[in-house]
Design a protein around this motif. Structure first.
Motif, PDB file in Angstrom:
ATOM      1  N   HIS A  48       0.812  -1.212   0.000  1.00  0.00           N
ATOM      2  CA  HIS A  48       0.000   0.000   0.000  1.00  0.00           C
ATOM      3  C   HIS A  48       0.853   1.274   0.000  1.00  0.00           C
ATOM      4  CE1 HIS A  48      -2.832  -3.049   1.567  1.00  0.00           C
ATOM      5  NE2 HIS A  48      -3.765  -2.300   1.020  1.00  0.00           N
ATOM      6  N   ASP A  49       2.170   1.114   0.140  1.00  0.00           N
ATOM      7  CA  ASP A  49       3.087   2.249   0.210  1.00  0.00           C
ATOM      8  C   ASP A  49       2.611   3.257   1.254  1.00  0.00           C
ATOM      9  OD1 ASP A  49       5.324   3.776  -0.417  1.00  0.00           O
ATOM     10  OD2 ASP A  49       4.276   4.910  -1.977  1.00  0.00           O
ATOM     11  N   ALA A  50       2.237   2.725   2.418  1.00  0.00           N
ATOM     12  CA  ALA A  50       1.691   3.566   3.484  1.00  0.00           C
ATOM     13  C   ALA A  50       1.673   2.775   4.777  1.00  0.00           C
ATOM     14  CB  ALA A  50       0.264   4.007   3.124  1.00  0.00           C
ATOM     15  N   ARG A  51       1.443   3.483   5.870  1.00  0.00           N
ATOM     16  CA  ARG A  51       1.135   2.798   7.119  1.00  0.00           C
ATOM     17  C   ARG A  51      -0.244   2.162   7.002  1.00  0.00           C
ATOM     18  NH1 ARG A  51       2.396   7.294  11.835  1.00  0.00           N
ATOM     19  NH2 ARG A  51       4.625   7.629  11.340  1.00  0.00           N
ATOM     20  N   VAL A  52      -0.389   0.994   7.596  1.00  0.00           N
ATOM     21  CA  VAL A  52      -1.690   0.344   7.596  1.00  0.00           C
ATOM     22  C   VAL A  52      -2.039  -0.120   9.011  1.00  0.00           C
ATOM     23  CG1 VAL A  52      -1.547  -0.422   5.196  1.00  0.00           C
ATOM     24  CG2 VAL A  52      -0.732  -1.940   7.016  1.00  0.00           C
ATOM     25  N   VAL A  53      -3.316  -0.084   9.325  1.00  0.00           N
ATOM     26  CA  VAL A  53      -3.839  -0.749  10.519  1.00  0.00           C
ATOM     27  C   VAL A  53      -4.226  -2.146  10.091  1.00  0.00           C
ATOM     28  CG1 VAL A  53      -5.591  -0.739  12.328  1.00  0.00           C
ATOM     29  CG2 VAL A  53      -4.692   1.429  11.466  1.00  0.00           C
ATOM     30  N   ASP A  54      -3.546  -3.141  10.655  1.00  0.00           N
ATOM     31  CA  ASP A  54      -3.739  -4.525  10.252  1.00  0.00           C
ATOM     32  C   ASP A  54      -4.130  -5.355  11.479  1.00  0.00           C
ATOM     33  OD1 ASP A  54      -3.772  -6.745   8.592  1.00  0.00           O
ATOM     34  OD2 ASP A  54      -1.784  -6.373   7.760  1.00  0.00           O
ATOM     35  N   THR A  55      -4.409  -6.628  11.270  1.00  0.00           N
ATOM     36  CA  THR A  55      -4.757  -7.540  12.359  1.00  0.00           C
ATOM     37  C   THR A  55      -3.682  -8.610  12.467  1.00  0.00           C
ATOM     38  OG1 THR A  55      -7.112  -7.213  11.919  1.00  0.00           O
ATOM     39  CG2 THR A  55      -6.503  -9.105  13.277  1.00  0.00           C
ATOM     40  N   ALA A  56      -3.203  -8.842  13.695  1.00  0.00           N
ATOM     41  CA  ALA A  56      -2.172  -9.851  13.930  1.00  0.00           C
ATOM     42  C   ALA A  56      -2.580 -10.750  15.091  1.00  0.00           C
ATOM     43  CB  ALA A  56      -0.824  -9.190  14.223  1.00  0.00           C
ATOM     44  N   ARG A  57      -2.074 -11.949  15.091  1.00  0.00           N
ATOM     45  CA  ARG A  57      -2.254 -12.876  16.205  1.00  0.00           C
ATOM     46  C   ARG A  57      -1.153 -12.580  17.219  1.00  0.00           C
ATOM     47  NH1 ARG A  57      -0.618 -18.182  17.802  1.00  0.00           N
ATOM     48  NH2 ARG A  57      -2.349 -19.579  18.347  1.00  0.00           N
ATOM     49  N   TRP A  58      -1.535 -12.331  18.486  1.00  0.00           N
ATOM     50  CA  TRP A  58      -0.544 -11.948  19.496  1.00  0.00           C
ATOM     51  C   TRP A  58       0.244 -13.170  19.952  1.00  0.00           C
ATOM     52  CZ3 TRP A  58      -1.492 -10.210  25.203  1.00  0.00           C
ATOM     53  CH2 TRP A  58      -0.312  -9.671  25.713  1.00  0.00           C
ATOM     54  N   GLY A  59       1.518 -13.176  19.616  1.00  0.00           N
ATOM     55  CA  GLY A  59       2.415 -14.285  19.900  1.00  0.00           C
ATOM     56  C   GLY A  59       3.157 -14.629  18.626  1.00  0.00           C
ATOM     57  N   LEU A  60       4.391 -14.122  18.505  1.00  0.00           N
ATOM     58  CA  LEU A  60       5.144 -14.276  17.262  1.00  0.00           C
ATOM     59  C   LEU A  60       5.384 -15.742  16.938  1.00  0.00           C
ATOM     60  CD1 LEU A  60       6.695 -12.071  15.382  1.00  0.00           C
ATOM     61  CD2 LEU A  60       8.726 -13.217  16.277  1.00  0.00           C
ATOM     62  N   LEU A  61       5.127 -16.109  15.700  1.00  0.00           N
ATOM     63  CA  LEU A  61       5.405 -17.451  15.209  1.00  0.00           C
ATOM     64  C   LEU A  61       6.455 -17.345  14.102  1.00  0.00           C
ATOM     65  CD1 LEU A  61       1.808 -18.942  15.003  1.00  0.00           C
ATOM     66  CD2 LEU A  61       3.679 -19.851  16.383  1.00  0.00           C
ATOM     67  N   PRO A  62       7.701 -17.664  14.393  1.00  0.00           N
ATOM     68  CA  PRO A  62       8.724 -17.643  13.344  1.00  0.00           C
ATOM     69  C   PRO A  62       8.338 -18.582  12.210  1.00  0.00           C
ATOM     70  CG  PRO A  62       9.717 -17.934  15.518  1.00  0.00           C
ATOM     71  CD  PRO A  62       8.241 -18.104  15.683  1.00  0.00           C
ATOM     72  N   PRO A  63       8.814 -18.328  11.004  1.00  0.00           N
ATOM     73  CA  PRO A  63       8.440 -19.185   9.877  1.00  0.00           C
ATOM     74  C   PRO A  63       8.735 -20.664  10.108  1.00  0.00           C
ATOM     75  CG  PRO A  63       9.531 -17.198   9.109  1.00  0.00           C
ATOM     76  CD  PRO A  63       9.647 -17.191  10.602  1.00  0.00           C
ATOM     77  N   TRP A  64       9.753 -20.972  10.942  1.00  0.00           N
ATOM     78  CA  TRP A  64      10.108 -22.364  11.167  1.00  0.00           C
ATOM     79  C   TRP A  64       9.282 -23.033  12.263  1.00  0.00           C
ATOM     80  CZ3 TRP A  64      11.505 -21.782  16.143  1.00  0.00           C
ATOM     81  CH2 TRP A  64      12.169 -20.610  16.500  1.00  0.00           C
ATOM     82  N   ALA A  65       8.408 -22.277  12.943  1.00  0.00           N
ATOM     83  CA  ALA A  65       7.584 -22.876  14.007  1.00  0.00           C
ATOM     84  C   ALA A  65       6.617 -23.896  13.401  1.00  0.00           C
ATOM     85  CB  ALA A  65       6.817 -21.791  14.744  1.00  0.00           C
ATOM     86  N   LYS A  66       6.511 -25.051  14.024  1.00  0.00           N
ATOM     87  CA  LYS A  66       5.647 -26.112  13.509  1.00  0.00           C
ATOM     88  C   LYS A  66       4.251 -26.090  14.113  1.00  0.00           C
ATOM     89  CE  LYS A  66       9.497 -29.263  12.559  1.00  0.00           C
ATOM     90  NZ  LYS A  66      10.097 -30.605  12.825  1.00  0.00           N
ATOM     91  N   ASP A  67       4.134 -25.528  15.311  1.00  0.00           N
ATOM     92  CA  ASP A  67       2.869 -25.580  16.045  1.00  0.00           C
ATOM     93  C   ASP A  67       2.442 -24.163  16.418  1.00  0.00           C
ATOM     94  OD1 ASP A  67       0.775 -25.938  17.868  1.00  0.00           O
ATOM     95  OD2 ASP A  67       1.661 -27.759  18.707  1.00  0.00           O
ATOM     96  N   PRO A  68       1.238 -23.726  16.055  1.00  0.00           N
ATOM     97  CA  PRO A  68       0.805 -22.367  16.394  1.00  0.00           C
ATOM     98  C   PRO A  68       0.729 -22.112  17.890  1.00  0.00           C
ATOM     99  CG  PRO A  68      -1.030 -23.660  15.539  1.00  0.00           C
ATOM    100  CD  PRO A  68       0.210 -24.458  15.298  1.00  0.00           C
TER     101      PRO A  68
END
Length: 229
Positions: A48-68
């Motif tokens: 969007h070439d801008a700041r956005v208000v987005d939705t995230a799941r609280w609790g970082l999951l690195p790409p290599w994480a197998k279990d949410p």
């Protein structure tokens, strides 16, 4: 740590406050955000070439994480190690966000008694927690809140607190890169003094409870000077 907080502003209000475009789903207000809940975040979007208000799941999951479920253990990243931690450093360098909040909760214990405290700006202004984000399996946006050593009156409640960024530091944080020590500076004494430490009812301890009564002042059963929880 920061394990519960409140965020009640609408996506439209957050767009105005953060000068951002809304791409988030409508979440509704929450006075009792818990780990793995969906939360609003503000980030820089290349699409969007801008700041956005987005939705995230609280609790970082690195790409290599197998279990949410692993995200529930990664809701916070320590400011002292975020730049070097294998799980958090890539996001700290390139994928930083702001996590809007009204305030956060901590608990103090004295023997068998346990008292909840709510930390919130005395003028009811929005807080911007320093956050980092990443995508898990190319479909789930996840985030963590940075924490730092508590200072001033806040240290009487808990030894850690969210890293809070004043408005003049939002752009540098969202830009990526930059000088880590400067990015991770705590609030000034004057800014810390503007945060109220409010005793509240024990109801917030149950994640099923959610309403404005959770942040209403209550007579404390345990003073902040008691043993930290």
């Amino acid at each position: 740590m920061c394990g519960r907080y409140a965020t009640t502003r609408s996506e439209a209000d957050l767009s105005l406050l953060f000068d951002a475009v809304t791409v988030a789903e409508a979440l509704g207000p929450s006075w009792n955000v818990a780990p793995t809940d969906p939360v609003p975040v503000v980030r820089q979007s290349q699409r969007h070439d801008a700041r956005v208000v987005d939705t995230a799941r609280w609790g970082l999951l690195p790409p290599w994480a197998k279990d949410p479920r692993a995200g529930s253990r990664m809701i916070n990243a320590r400011a002292e190690t975020v730049a070097t931690s294998p799980a958090f450093a890539p996001s700290f360098q390139r994928r930083r966000c702001l996590v809007p909040a009204d305030g956060w909760f901590e608990w103090v214990r004295d023997g068998g008694k346990r008292q909840a405290y709510y930390m919130t700006p005395a003028d009811s202004s929005v807080l911007a927690f320093a956050g980092i984000w990443t995508m898990w399996r190319e479909e789930t946006l996840t985030c963590s809140v940075l924490t730092t050593a508590a200072l001033g009156d806040l240290a009487a409640v808990h030894d850690r607190m969210p890293l809070i960024l004043p408005r003049e530091r939002w752009s540098a944080w969202l830009a990526g890169g930059g000088d880590a020590p400067a990015l991770l500076e705590p609030l000034s004494p004057a800014e810390l003094a503007a945060i109220e430490v409010r005793p509240v009812r024990p109801d917030v301890g149950n994640v099923r409870n959610n309403g404005p009564e959770l942040v209403t002042a209550a007579e404390p059963a345990v003073a902040p000077e008691a043993t930290l929880f």
